[in-house]
Design a protein around this motif. Structure first.
Motif, PDB file in Angstrom:
ATOM      1  N   ARG A 158      42.640  47.175  45.522  1.00 48.22           N
ATOM      2  CA  ARG A 158      42.256  48.565  45.793  1.00 48.22           C
ATOM      3  C   ARG A 158      41.407  48.653  47.052  1.00 48.22           C
ATOM      4  O   ARG A 158      41.556  49.590  47.857  1.00 48.22           O
ATOM      5  CB  ARG A 158      41.502  49.149  44.590  1.00 48.22           C
ATOM      6  CG  ARG A 158      42.377  49.372  43.356  1.00 48.22           C
ATOM      7  CD  ARG A 158      41.654  50.198  42.310  1.00 48.22           C
ATOM      8  NE  ARG A 158      40.523  49.477  41.719  1.00 48.22           N
ATOM      9  CZ  ARG A 158      40.588  48.757  40.606  1.00 48.22           C
ATOM     10  NH1 ARG A 158      41.750  48.634  39.954  1.00 48.22           N
ATOM     11  NH2 ARG A 158      39.516  48.158  40.126  1.00 48.22           N
ATOM     12  N   ARG A 159      40.535  47.689  47.257  1.00 46.25           N
ATOM     13  CA  ARG A 159      39.645  47.723  48.416  1.00 46.25           C
ATOM     14  C   ARG A 159      40.401  47.549  49.732  1.00 46.25           C
ATOM     15  O   ARG A 159      39.945  48.029  50.775  1.00 46.25           O
ATOM     16  CB  ARG A 159      38.566  46.645  48.280  1.00 46.25           C
ATOM     17  CG  ARG A 159      37.567  46.961  47.187  1.00 46.25           C
ATOM     18  CD  ARG A 159      36.581  45.834  46.982  1.00 46.25           C
ATOM     19  NE  ARG A 159      35.566  45.798  48.031  1.00 46.25           N
ATOM     20  CZ  ARG A 159      34.621  44.854  48.103  1.00 46.25           C
ATOM     21  NH1 ARG A 159      34.573  43.901  47.201  1.00 46.25           N
ATOM     22  NH2 ARG A 159      33.736  44.889  49.074  1.00 46.25           N
ATOM     23  N   VAL A 160      41.543  46.874  49.684  1.00 45.72           N
ATOM     24  CA  VAL A 160      42.321  46.720  50.913  1.00 45.72           C
ATOM     25  C   VAL A 160      43.470  47.728  50.999  1.00 45.72           C
ATOM     26  O   VAL A 160      44.353  47.611  51.848  1.00 45.72           O
ATOM     27  CB  VAL A 160      42.860  45.272  51.073  1.00 45.72           C
ATOM     28  CG1 VAL A 160      41.722  44.274  51.132  1.00 45.72           C
ATOM     29  CG2 VAL A 160      43.852  44.926  49.965  1.00 45.72           C
ATOM     30  N   GLY A 161      43.446  48.724  50.106  1.00 50.07           N
ATOM     31  CA  GLY A 161      44.392  49.822  50.205  1.00 50.07           C
ATOM     32  C   GLY A 161      45.744  49.585  49.573  1.00 50.07           C
ATOM     33  O   GLY A 161      46.727  50.234  49.951  1.00 50.07           O
ATOM     34  N   LEU A 162      45.821  48.681  48.589  1.00 55.59           N
ATOM     35  CA  LEU A 162      47.077  48.417  47.889  1.00 55.59           C
ATOM     36  C   LEU A 162      46.912  48.730  46.408  1.00 55.59           C
ATOM     37  O   LEU A 162      45.809  48.681  45.867  1.00 55.59           O
ATOM     38  CB  LEU A 162      47.503  46.954  48.071  1.00 55.59           C
ATOM     39  CG  LEU A 162      47.840  46.537  49.511  1.00 55.59           C
ATOM     40  CD1 LEU A 162      48.050  45.039  49.588  1.00 55.59           C
ATOM     41  CD2 LEU A 162      49.073  47.273  50.016  1.00 55.59           C
ATOM     42  N   SER A 163      48.017  49.031  45.755  1.00 54.26           N
ATOM     43  CA  SER A 163      47.971  49.386  44.334  1.00 54.26           C
ATOM     44  C   SER A 163      47.939  48.136  43.466  1.00 54.26           C
ATOM     45  O   SER A 163      48.301  47.035  43.899  1.00 54.26           O
ATOM     46  CB  SER A 163      49.186  50.239  43.968  1.00 54.26           C
ATOM     47  OG  SER A 163      50.383  49.514  44.193  1.00 54.26           O
ATOM     48  N   GLU A 164      47.534  48.321  42.217  1.00 58.01           N
ATOM     49  CA  GLU A 164      47.439  47.195  41.293  1.00 58.01           C
ATOM     50  C   GLU A 164      48.796  46.538  41.041  1.00 58.01           C
ATOM     51  O   GLU A 164      48.870  45.309  40.876  1.00 58.01           O
ATOM     52  CB  GLU A 164      46.839  47.663  39.964  1.00 58.01           C
ATOM     53  CG  GLU A 164      45.390  48.096  40.066  1.00 58.01           C
ATOM     54  CD  GLU A 164      44.823  48.540  38.724  1.00 58.01           C
ATOM     55  OE1 GLU A 164      45.547  48.391  37.711  1.00 58.01           O
ATOM     56  OE2 GLU A 164      43.683  49.016  38.690  1.00 58.01           O
ATOM     57  N   ASP A 165      49.865  47.337  41.017  1.00 63.52           N
ATOM     58  CA  ASP A 165      51.179  46.756  40.725  1.00 63.52           C
ATOM     59  C   ASP A 165      51.663  45.829  41.834  1.00 63.52           C
ATOM     60  O   ASP A 165      52.621  45.064  41.648  1.00 63.52           O
ATOM     61  CB  ASP A 165      52.214  47.835  40.433  1.00 63.52           C
ATOM     62  CG  ASP A 165      52.439  48.786  41.603  1.00 63.52           C
ATOM     63  OD1 ASP A 165      51.893  48.539  42.691  1.00 63.52           O
ATOM     64  OD2 ASP A 165      53.165  49.776  41.407  1.00 63.52           O
ATOM     65  N   ALA A 166      50.995  45.863  42.993  1.00 69.80           N
ATOM     66  CA  ALA A 166      51.343  44.931  44.070  1.00 69.80           C
ATOM     67  C   ALA A 166      51.120  43.486  43.643  1.00 69.80           C
ATOM     68  O   ALA A 166      51.760  42.569  44.177  1.00 69.80           O
ATOM     69  CB  ALA A 166      50.517  45.230  45.316  1.00 69.80           C
ATOM     70  N   ALA A 167      50.236  43.262  42.678  1.00 67.52           N
ATOM     71  CA  ALA A 167      49.923  41.903  42.235  1.00 67.52           C
ATOM     72  C   ALA A 167      51.149  41.179  41.702  1.00 67.52           C
ATOM     73  O   ALA A 167      51.212  39.944  41.741  1.00 67.52           O
ATOM     74  CB  ALA A 167      48.828  41.941  41.170  1.00 67.52           C
ATOM     75  N   GLN A 168      52.132  41.917  41.211  1.00 67.51           N
ATOM     76  CA  GLN A 168      53.319  41.309  40.609  1.00 67.51           C
ATOM     77  C   GLN A 168      54.445  41.073  41.620  1.00 67.51           C
ATOM     78  O   GLN A 168      55.459  40.468  41.275  1.00 67.51           O
ATOM     79  CB  GLN A 168      53.845  42.199  39.474  1.00 67.51           C
ATOM     80  CG  GLN A 168      52.809  42.543  38.426  1.00 67.51           C
ATOM     81  CD  GLN A 168      52.182  41.301  37.791  1.00 67.51           C
ATOM     82  OE1 GLN A 168      52.892  40.340  37.491  1.00 67.51           O
ATOM     83  NE2 GLN A 168      50.880  41.326  37.604  1.00 67.51           N
ATOM     84  N   ARG A 169      54.262  41.524  42.846  1.00 67.37           N
ATOM     85  CA  ARG A 169      55.318  41.398  43.843  1.00 67.37           C
ATOM     86  C   ARG A 169      55.097  40.169  44.724  1.00 67.37           C
ATOM     87  O   ARG A 169      54.007  39.600  44.773  1.00 67.37           O
ATOM     88  CB  ARG A 169      55.372  42.670  44.692  1.00 67.37           C
ATOM     89  CG  ARG A 169      55.806  43.888  43.887  1.00 67.37           C
ATOM     90  CD  ARG A 169      55.311  45.191  44.494  1.00 67.37           C
ATOM     91  NE  ARG A 169      55.772  45.385  45.860  1.00 67.37           N
ATOM     92  CZ  ARG A 169      55.302  46.316  46.676  1.00 67.37           C
ATOM     93  NH1 ARG A 169      54.329  47.127  46.274  1.00 67.37           N
ATOM     94  NH2 ARG A 169      55.781  46.441  47.887  1.00 67.37           N
TER      95      ARG A 169
END
Length: 287
Positions: free
Chosen positions: A136-147
């Motif tokens: 979130r702090r770098v401007g990405l969503s939580e679901d990005a963690a799975q990609r």
């Protein structure tokens, strides 16, 4: 900048040599500087100036021929391998190519969590939340963690690399050409992000780049290097607004700005002072 009296990093009389058979090349010589808590020191110079060699020496990736490097008063050359590995919690690096810090076979959540698992292991739920917060702090969503890394653009991958480098709240970050591979708009986004995160965390940056305009934007002080030696140094404003050396002025001419009219005016002004302008100085984007 913090009021702490002891520098986070001290480099004294650094020299680094590379040997190929009987041939010896001294990449840098007699380099000295300090970085205070919360400060950004810019190292700028053309290719072959020795700026990346200095970063590698600090990270333990290039052997010291002469001199000493101290982190918070401790001579790094006295550390054991285990102590050096433990130091990675406090000293991190952001490379030009984010591929070097991201495993293409693992989702990016794994890569961001890896430093936590090594240095500050805890319950999976706690580690996962730290990863989500950093995304979130770098401007990405939580679901990005799975990609996976291949699913992100270059600018997004550099944001992920920054998240990985800063998740442990390091005291010092070596930034080796972290935006030079990005286009203009993404460069601006990433530089602004790094400035915001530095303000939040109080980290010190060693910012290495060939582009004096970018270094000026983020740095408190700048050291200009040429062929392994310091050409001049001073505050960012002094170096950018009133450089003393012709070499520094040529670096300014070689760092294009996005406005072609302003670039042309700057180049014309330099030419009046007898300086040689680059033939490709008028461009419409920052490389």
């Amino acid at each position: 900048m913090s009021g702490e009296s002891q520098p986070v990093l001290e480099v004294e009389n650094l020299a680094v040599e590379y040997r190929r058979g009987r041939h010896i090349t001294r990449a840098v010589e007699n380099i000295s500087f300090g970085i205070a808590a919360g400060e950004t020191l810019g190292l700028v110079g053309e290719s072959g100036s020795g700026k990346s060699t200095i970063g590698k020496a600090i990270l333990g990736l290039a052997p010291l021929t002469e001199g000493v490097i101290r982190y918070r008063g401790t001579d790094l050359s006295t550390l054991t391998r285990a102590q050096r590995r433990a130091l990675a919690k406090d000293v991190q690096v952001i490379f030009q190519d984010p591929h070097s810090s991201l495993d293409p076979t693992k989702p990016i959540g794994y890569s961001i969590a890896e430093p936590v698992q090594i240095h500050e292991p805890g319950p999976k739920a706690v580690v996962r939340e730290r990863v989500f917060e950093m995304l979130r702090r770098v401007g990405l969503s939580e679901d990005a963690a799975q990609r996976f890394p291949a699913q992100f653009s270059g600018g997004q991958k550099q944001r992920i690399a920054i998240a990985r480098a800063l998740i442990l709240a390091p005291k010092l970050v070596v930034c080796d050409e972290p935006v030079s591979a990005l286009d203009l708009s993404i460069q601006a986004e990433v530089i602004n992000l790094m400035a915001e995160l530095q303000h939040e965390t109080g980290a010190s940056y060693l910012f290495i780049s060939h582009d004096l305009s970018i270094v000026h934007y983020l740095s408190d002080r700048i050291i200009v290097l040429r062929k392994g030696h310091v050409v001049e140094q001073g505050t960012a404003e002094e170096i950018y607004r009133d450089p003393r050396q012709d070499y520094t002025r040529r670096l300014l001419d070689a760092a294009p700005i996005p406005d072609p009219v302003a670039q042309a005016q700057r180049t014309a002004a330099r030419e009046k002072d007898g300086l040689t302008a680059r033939t490709d100085a008028i461009v419409s984007h920052i490389r």
